[in-house]
Design a protein around this motif. Structure first.
Motif, PDB file in Angstrom:
ATOM      1  N   MET A   1      43.082  43.234  45.412  1.00 40.16           N
ATOM      2  CA  MET A   1      43.844  44.158  46.238  1.00 40.16           C
ATOM      3  C   MET A   1      44.774  45.012  45.376  1.00 40.16           C
ATOM      4  N   THR A   2      44.871  46.283  45.738  1.00 40.61           N
ATOM      5  CA  THR A   2      46.009  47.114  45.351  1.00 40.61           C
ATOM      6  C   THR A   2      46.920  47.171  46.570  1.00 40.61           C
ATOM      7  N   LEU A   3      48.214  46.993  46.403  1.00 40.20           N
ATOM      8  CA  LEU A   3      49.112  46.911  47.558  1.00 40.20           C
ATOM      9  C   LEU A   3      48.992  48.131  48.451  1.00 40.20           C
TER      10      LEU A   3
ATOM     11  N   GLU B   1      25.249  45.334  47.379  1.00 39.02           N
ATOM     12  CA  GLU B   1      23.803  45.562  47.352  1.00 39.02           C
ATOM     13  C   GLU B   1      23.422  46.656  46.364  1.00 39.02           C
ATOM     14  N   ARG B   2      24.372  47.486  46.006  1.00 39.08           N
ATOM     15  CA  ARG B   2      24.115  48.598  45.087  1.00 39.08           C
ATOM     16  C   ARG B   2      24.761  48.359  43.727  1.00 39.08           C
ATOM     17  N   GLY B   3      25.177  47.154  43.480  1.00 33.38           N
ATOM     18  CA  GLY B   3      25.743  46.795  42.185  1.00 33.38           C
ATOM     19  C   GLY B   3      27.142  47.299  41.960  1.00 33.38           C
ATOM     20  N   LEU B   4      27.885  47.560  43.041  1.00 37.87           N
ATOM     21  CA  LEU B   4      29.239  48.096  42.935  1.00 37.87           C
ATOM     22  C   LEU B   4      30.270  47.044  43.335  1.00 37.87           C
ATOM     23  N   ASP B   5      31.272  46.861  42.491  1.00 42.77           N
ATOM     24  CA  ASP B   5      32.416  46.038  42.849  1.00 42.77           C
ATOM     25  C   ASP B   5      33.395  46.864  43.674  1.00 42.77           C
ATOM     26  N   VAL B   6      34.316  46.170  44.352  1.00 41.91           N
ATOM     27  CA  VAL B   6      35.212  46.833  45.302  1.00 41.91           C
ATOM     28  C   VAL B   6      36.653  46.400  45.067  1.00 41.91           C
ATOM     29  N   ASN B   7      37.539  47.377  44.929  1.00 43.33           N
ATOM     30  CA  ASN B   7      38.988  47.177  44.989  1.00 43.33           C
ATOM     31  C   ASN B   7      39.471  47.777  46.292  1.00 43.33           C
ATOM     32  N   VAL B   8      40.369  47.081  46.986  1.00 43.77           N
ATOM     33  CA  VAL B   8      40.827  47.516  48.309  1.00 43.77           C
ATOM     34  C   VAL B   8      42.317  47.802  48.268  1.00 43.77           C
ATOM     35  N   ASP B   9      42.692  48.997  48.693  1.00 43.64           N
ATOM     36  CA  ASP B   9      44.103  49.349  48.858  1.00 43.64           C
ATOM     37  C   ASP B   9      44.548  48.925  50.253  1.00 43.64           C
TER      38      ASP B   9
ATOM     39  N   LEU C   1      42.110  40.089  40.935  1.00 44.51           N
ATOM     40  CA  LEU C   1      42.920  41.057  40.197  1.00 44.51           C
ATOM     41  C   LEU C   1      43.766  41.843  41.199  1.00 44.51           C
ATOM     42  N   HIS C   2      44.942  41.342  41.514  1.00 42.52           N
ATOM     43  CA  HIS C   2      45.826  41.993  42.474  1.00 42.52           C
ATOM     44  C   HIS C   2      46.884  42.808  41.716  1.00 42.52           C
ATOM     45  N   LEU C   3      47.172  43.996  42.219  1.00 40.25           N
ATOM     46  CA  LEU C   3      48.074  44.912  41.504  1.00 40.25           C
ATOM     47  C   LEU C   3      48.765  45.855  42.466  1.00 40.25           C
ATOM     48  N   HIS C   4      49.656  46.656  41.930  1.00 36.84           N
ATOM     49  CA  HIS C   4      50.274  47.726  42.706  1.00 36.84           C
ATOM     50  C   HIS C   4      50.129  49.013  41.903  1.00 36.84           C
ATOM     51  N   ALA C   5      50.258  50.151  42.597  1.00 38.91           N
ATOM     52  CA  ALA C   5      50.001  51.433  41.936  1.00 38.91           C
ATOM     53  C   ALA C   5      50.896  52.514  42.523  1.00 38.91           C
ATOM     54  N   GLU C   6      51.532  53.275  41.648  1.00 36.96           N
ATOM     55  CA  GLU C   6      52.430  54.341  42.076  1.00 36.96           C
ATOM     56  C   GLU C   6      52.059  55.669  41.417  1.00 36.96           C
TER      57      GLU C   6
END
Length: 415
Positions: free
Chosen positions: A139-141, A77-85, A183-188
């Motif tokens: 998702m980020t793992l 609603e505020r024009g923001l996309d979301v990535n979820v860990d 766009l699924h990824l992992h992050a360290e």
């Protein structure tokens, strides 16, 4: 034309920190998101705490998942996309692991079959819940899960690089099954790039998932050794972006600067804006940058105990949602004109062997050589020693000359 660089923030709720999931207040979340959107940012990275969402291996709380979806809808609603860990995991010096993995139920996070089943189910469930939301990035793992796999963690879940490789493939497949095509990824954290015995390797970081994620923190010895206004401190994020490209299979694989911040007292509050401006400008000079996601949105409330001192003031906004000077710097960058940086023709040769990756860490000869080049006005990237003689690889990346650390540090001839 390549897409414009994304600008976002790691969402730290202003009320209750990440414990807000226990007393979820959508009105408070909306107010937080309003203050983020007002800065002209386009996405948030959010953190469902693993024990709160999956307190038992076979129980994922429906209400918690509904709240995550409600947060994503409020962001839209505020024009923001979301990535979820998905697997939180570790945040701001605290571990958040479910009871069914610890103490009397101690099981390895990366190798135990039952734990893997549980992780896989949670990731698939969260991804599927958001799959039909247009503003869901993917998702980020989990957040810096490599810190569980080796020292200096006091109770590590030991695994081999091959076991980590299998874990990454299985968990990313679960995300893809839940939300195909995202766009699924992992992050360290940077031990992946700097720590010789870390089982999460640079090759895995640069080849698994849709993009490479790097997390840049100058409290890793960079600011202590070189100073807050030094070339290494102000270009550290750019270094990790370029270093990551050495291991990538795709010569133009996108790199996401997914965490970067201005940690006090190494970067005092009165100097945080200047540090932010320099860090962002230098990162934007890296080709194939997917985005910059600042850590973090809002300060940690002083009413919450036992955080490391630096964590309390990392927010772009205060607890009452007022923007700091750092927020205004990021806002100018987000609202400013986009441009495509020129390619980087000079490549510093770095070791492909992960057993000597500490040479790339602060104080190491590769690190020193890179920043000697930068200080001399060059715009270097990095290439593996196993690829430095491959004309096809060099041409695909636009590399026209290579140079070894010894040549830089001893003033030798480039090739």
């Amino acid at each position: 034309m390549p897409p414009a660089v994304r600008f976002g923030v790691n969402y730290t709720p202003s009320e209750g920190w990440f414990h807000h999931w226990l007393d979820f207040d959508l009105d408070s979340v909306r107010a937080d998101l309003d203050s983020i959107a007002a800065l002209g940012l386009d996405h948030v990275r959010v953190f469902p705490l693993w024990p709160y969402f999956q307190p038992n291996r076979t129980l994922i709380r429906p209400r918690a998942v509904e709240q995550l979806v409600a947060l994503a809808d409020a962001a839209a609603e505020r024009g923001l996309d979301v990535n979820v860990d998905g697997l939180q995991g570790h945040l701001s010096s605290f571990d958040f692991l479910p009871a069914w993995t610890r103490t009397w139920h101690r099981r390895n996070l990366f190798t135990d079959p039952d734990v893997l089943d549980g992780q896989e189910t949670l990731l698939r469930t969260l991804a599927a819940a958001l799959a039909d939301r247009p503003n869901f990035i993917g998702m980020t793992l989990g957040n810096e899960v490599n810190q569980f796999s080796a020292g200096p963690h006091p109770d590590p879940d030991r695994a081999t690089p091959d076991e980590i490789d299998s874990w990454l493939g299985r968990m990313l497949a679960a995300c893809e099954e839940g939300a195909p095509g995202r766009l699924h990824l992992h992050a360290e954290y940077d031990a992946t790039w700097y720590q010789d015995d870390q089982p999460f390797t640079p090759g895995q970081a640069a080849r698994h998932g849709a993009v490479t994620a790097v997390h840049s923190w100058v409290f890793n010895g960079t600011a202590q050794r070189y100073g807050r206004t030094s070339v290494p401190s102000e270009h550290h994020a750019a270094w990790l972006v370029e270093l990551s490209k050495a291991w990538a299979g795709d010569p133009h694989r996108p790199v996401w600067l997914q965490e970067v911040g201005a940690p006090a007292p190494l970067v005092p509050p009165e100097h945080a804006a200047a540090f932010t401006e320099a860090t962002v400008a230098n990162a934007l000079d890296c080709p194939d940058l997917w985005g910059i996601t600042w850590w973090c949105s809002h300060d940690v409330a002083r009413s919450l105990a036992d955080f490391p001192e630096l964590e309390y003031g990392l927010g772009l906004l205060t607890n009452d949602r007022k923007p700091k000077d750092t927020a205004l710097v990021l806002e100018r960058a987000a609202r400013g004109p986009s441009s495509t940086p020129a390619g980087r023709g000079t490549a510093l040769v770095v070791p492909a062997d992960p057993a000597v990756r500490s040479r790339c860490a602060p104080g190491g000869p590769v690190f020193e050589a890179f920043f000697r080049l930068v200080a001399d006005g060059a715009r270097p990237t990095a290439v593996l020693d196993t690829r430095a003689g491959d004309p096809e690889h060099l041409a695909a990346r636009g590399i026209t000359e290579t140079v070894t650390p010894d040549q830089v540090l001893e003033g030798g001839t480039r090739s």
